[in-house]
Design a protein around this motif. Structure first.
Motif, PDB file in Angstrom:
ATOM      1  N   SER A  71      -5.891  -0.824   0.347  1.00 55.35           N
ATOM      2  CA  SER A  71      -5.594   0.371   1.146  1.00 55.35           C
ATOM      3  C   SER A  71      -6.600   0.561   2.277  1.00 55.35           C
ATOM      4  O   SER A  71      -6.226   0.956   3.390  1.00 55.35           O
ATOM      5  CB  SER A  71      -5.553   1.616   0.257  1.00 55.35           C
ATOM      6  OG  SER A  71      -6.769   1.746  -0.469  1.00 55.35           O
TER       7      SER A  71
ATOM      8  N   PHE B 274       1.022   4.046  -3.144  1.00 48.48           N
ATOM      9  CA  PHE B 274       0.674   5.444  -2.906  1.00 48.48           C
ATOM     10  C   PHE B 274       1.858   6.368  -3.163  1.00 48.48           C
ATOM     11  O   PHE B 274       1.676   7.516  -3.575  1.00 48.48           O
ATOM     12  CB  PHE B 274       0.141   5.621  -1.488  1.00 48.48           C
ATOM     13  CG  PHE B 274      -1.336   5.311  -1.358  1.00 48.48           C
ATOM     14  CD1 PHE B 274      -1.868   4.130  -1.849  1.00 48.48           C
ATOM     15  CD2 PHE B 274      -2.198   6.198  -0.753  1.00 48.48           C
ATOM     16  CE1 PHE B 274      -3.209   3.835  -1.750  1.00 48.48           C
ATOM     17  CE2 PHE B 274      -3.556   5.924  -0.643  1.00 48.48           C
ATOM     18  CZ  PHE B 274      -4.063   4.730  -1.148  1.00 48.48           C
TER      19      PHE B 274
ATOM     20  N   GLU C 117      -4.103  -0.443  -7.469  1.00 50.89           N
ATOM     21  CA  GLU C 117      -4.404  -1.566  -6.591  1.00 50.89           C
ATOM     22  C   GLU C 117      -4.963  -2.746  -7.381  1.00 50.89           C
ATOM     23  O   GLU C 117      -4.713  -3.904  -7.044  1.00 50.89           O
ATOM     24  CB  GLU C 117      -5.347  -1.117  -5.478  1.00 50.89           C
ATOM     25  CG  GLU C 117      -4.673  -0.105  -4.537  1.00 50.89           C
ATOM     26  CD  GLU C 117      -5.503   0.258  -3.320  1.00 50.89           C
ATOM     27  OE1 GLU C 117      -5.778  -0.644  -2.503  1.00 50.89           O
ATOM     28  OE2 GLU C 117      -5.871   1.448  -3.181  1.00 50.89           O
TER      29      GLU C 117
ATOM     30  N   ARG D 280       2.512   4.348   8.456  1.00 51.27           N
ATOM     31  CA  ARG D 280       1.849   5.561   7.936  1.00 51.27           C
ATOM     32  C   ARG D 280       1.939   6.656   8.984  1.00 51.27           C
ATOM     33  O   ARG D 280       1.488   6.489  10.116  1.00 51.27           O
ATOM     34  CB  ARG D 280       0.383   5.262   7.610  1.00 51.27           C
ATOM     35  CG  ARG D 280      -0.445   6.509   7.300  1.00 51.27           C
ATOM     36  CD  ARG D 280      -1.850   6.148   6.849  1.00 51.27           C
ATOM     37  NE  ARG D 280      -2.613   5.389   7.831  1.00 51.27           N
ATOM     38  CZ  ARG D 280      -3.315   5.921   8.826  1.00 51.27           C
ATOM     39  NH1 ARG D 280      -3.328   7.241   9.014  1.00 51.27           N
ATOM     40  NH2 ARG D 280      -3.992   5.146   9.659  1.00 51.27           N
TER      41      ARG D 280
ATOM     42  N   TRP E 257      -5.268   0.319   6.045  1.00 55.41           N
ATOM     43  CA  TRP E 257      -4.975   1.703   6.392  1.00 55.41           C
ATOM     44  C   TRP E 257      -4.841   1.905   7.902  1.00 55.41           C
ATOM     45  O   TRP E 257      -3.906   2.551   8.383  1.00 55.41           O
ATOM     46  CB  TRP E 257      -6.050   2.629   5.827  1.00 55.41           C
ATOM     47  CG  TRP E 257      -5.664   4.074   5.773  1.00 55.41           C
ATOM     48  CD1 TRP E 257      -6.105   5.086   6.590  1.00 55.41           C
ATOM     49  CD2 TRP E 257      -4.752   4.678   4.850  1.00 55.41           C
ATOM     50  NE1 TRP E 257      -5.531   6.281   6.221  1.00 55.41           N
ATOM     51  CE2 TRP E 257      -4.688   6.061   5.160  1.00 55.41           C
ATOM     52  CE3 TRP E 257      -3.986   4.183   3.795  1.00 55.41           C
ATOM     53  CZ2 TRP E 257      -3.902   6.947   4.452  1.00 55.41           C
ATOM     54  CZ3 TRP E 257      -3.184   5.072   3.092  1.00 55.41           C
ATOM     55  CH2 TRP E 257      -3.151   6.432   3.422  1.00 55.41           C
TER      56      TRP E 257
ATOM     57  N   VAL F 255       0.828  -1.215   0.000  1.00 60.08           N
ATOM     58  CA  VAL F 255       0.000   0.000   0.000  1.00 60.08           C
ATOM     59  C   VAL F 255       0.860   1.262   0.000  1.00 60.08           C
ATOM     60  O   VAL F 255       0.660   2.153  -0.844  1.00 60.08           O
ATOM     61  CB  VAL F 255      -1.000  -0.017   1.165  1.00 60.08           C
ATOM     62  CG1 VAL F 255      -1.732   1.328   1.275  1.00 60.08           C
ATOM     63  CG2 VAL F 255      -2.015  -1.149   0.994  1.00 60.08           C
TER      64      VAL F 255
ATOM     65  N   THR G 204      -7.593   8.013   3.492  1.00 54.98           N
ATOM     66  CA  THR G 204      -7.054   8.071   2.139  1.00 54.98           C
ATOM     67  C   THR G 204      -7.608   9.287   1.391  1.00 54.98           C
ATOM     68  O   THR G 204      -6.868   9.960   0.656  1.00 54.98           O
ATOM     69  CB  THR G 204      -7.405   6.783   1.359  1.00 54.98           C
ATOM     70  OG1 THR G 204      -8.821   6.568   1.415  1.00 54.98           O
ATOM     71  CG2 THR G 204      -6.702   5.583   1.954  1.00 54.98           C
TER      72      THR G 204
END
Length: 392
Positions: free
Chosen positions: A118, A67, A88, A131, A122, A63, A137
């Motif tokens: 994601s 990104f 994805e 992250r 996440w 992920v 997102t």
């Protein structure tokens, strides 16, 4: 026609709302008797950042890598979201090309995929400190230009702004060149080391971190309390595991009784016979000395978690059921106290959608709701630990 839209509160509220939505999608999360907050409190103490809809650990890197490929784009938020979805979907094809056959999110759905990797990972990416960006997102897609502008400041200002403008952990391993051509789930040593380092930094007291650091990926037990090295767990984790075992064993009977009562109402004799057998096996397998000695006050204190609100009604239901189990008063006859406790709990939770009072809803019941003993995401944690142990 009704719809559900996000209200842009803080990230904690957004994640709490998303957990509620996931209850409708996760098999283990079938929460007919309202035990979800208790279950998730325990799971987040032991295995933070995991989810029952996660598959393989390397998605924690896939992920961010995907990104990162968007961070140089000049597209607006809507276009960025579309580009992310495309990437994805390409990843799913790349994993198939790389020889993977299971664990691929979107393997069969293709462009119609509802839950993107994601969205599945996440929350875990934030919990593990991979992250750094605090929002969703959608928030990220709206903020990328601003963040890129801060990163373009002069060297002195950039040093001051660096932490606030970073989206991912600075030590994130480099993206493989073949990511969108032929990918696989096997971690490199560097990637596994990075993930363990993130766990140590962000979740130092969790059992997941302890097992990741100490080679806990080899145990293939069904439940965490059956782990061969349970005696070596840190004291606090061992206490939570002990509470989770007793809670799972005690409340499993309530779930079996719930399914038996519905089977009887549906007049499905084979289903009823099966649940009667399983309920008797549950009774025979109870460790009554441990249950008699179990302290609910100590349990609630041990599993208290800031991300989960356990309602007084849920605590009362557990206390009432435990009292019946301790007294040996679990019976299936109409108007038995155990039957009344279970049916009253479900009616209060579901109101007009109660299967006990709504014939149409009951007739759609397929014969099994939440009948598996709670495992508190051990299956997902075990898979992730195995991926770490198998890094090369």
């Amino acid at each position: 026609m009704s719809s559900l839209a996000w209200i842009d509160f803080d990230e904690a509220e957004r994640q709490r709302a998303q957990r509620i939505m996931e209850l409708f999608q996760e098999r283990e999360a079938r929460d007919e008797l309202g035990l979800g907050a208790i279950r998730d409190s325990i799971a987040d103490h032991l295995f933070p950042g995991t989810s029952t809809i996660q598959t393989r650990l390397r998605y924690m890197l896939f992920v961010p890598w995907l990104f990162q490929m968007l961070e140089g784009s000049n597209a607006g938020p809507v276009e960025l979201a579309g580009q992310a979805r495309t990437l994805e979907n390409k990843l799913a094809n790349s994993l198939k090309a790389g020889g993977e056959t299971t664990g691929i999110i979107g393997r069969d759905a293709g462009a119609d995929l509802k839950r993107l990797p994601s969205s599945v990972y996440w929350s875990g990416l934030g919990a593990w400190g991979i992250r750094l960006f605090p929002g969703s997102t959608d928030n990220l897609f709206s903020s990328i230009r601003h963040l890129r502008g801060r990163q373009a400041l002069g060297s002195e200002d950039a040093a001051l702004e660096d932490r606030g403008s970073r989206i991912w952990a600075q030590s994130l391993p480099a993206r493989p060149q073949s990511l969108l051509e032929a990918a696989n789930f096997r971690l490199t040593f560097e990637e596994a080391e990075f993930i363990v380092d993130r766990l140590v930094a962000q979740q130092p007291h969790s059992l997941l971190t302890f097992l990741a650091r100490n080679g806990g990926g080899g145990a293939d037990c069904r439940y965490i309390w059956e782990h061969p090295h349970l005696a070596d767990f840190p004291q606090n984790a061992r206490a939570v595991v002990g509470h989770s075992e007793t809670f799972a064993n005690v409340m499993h009977g309530a779930s079996l009784l719930y399914n038996l009562l519905l089977s009887d109402l549906r007049e499905m004799s084979e289903w009823s016979a099966d649940y009667q057998t399983r309920l008797q096996q549950w009774r025979d397998g109870l460790d009554m000395p441990a249950i008699q000695a179990w302290s609910l006050d100590a349990f609630w204190q041990a599993i208290d978690h800031p991300a989960h609100r356990i309602q007084p009604a849920a605590k009362k239901f557990v206390a009432d059921w435990l009292s019946l189990v301790q007294s040996g008063n679990i019976r299936e006859e109409a108007h038995a106290p155990s039957v009344l406790v279970v049916t009253d709990r479900e009616r209060r939770l579901k109101a007009g959608q109660s299967r006990f009072t709504n014939r149409a809803v009951r007739d759609r019941w397929t014969g099994a709701s939440g009948v598996e003993r709670l495992s508190f995401r051990w299956n997902q944690a075990k898979s992730h630990l195995r991926d770490i142990a198998n890094a090369d």
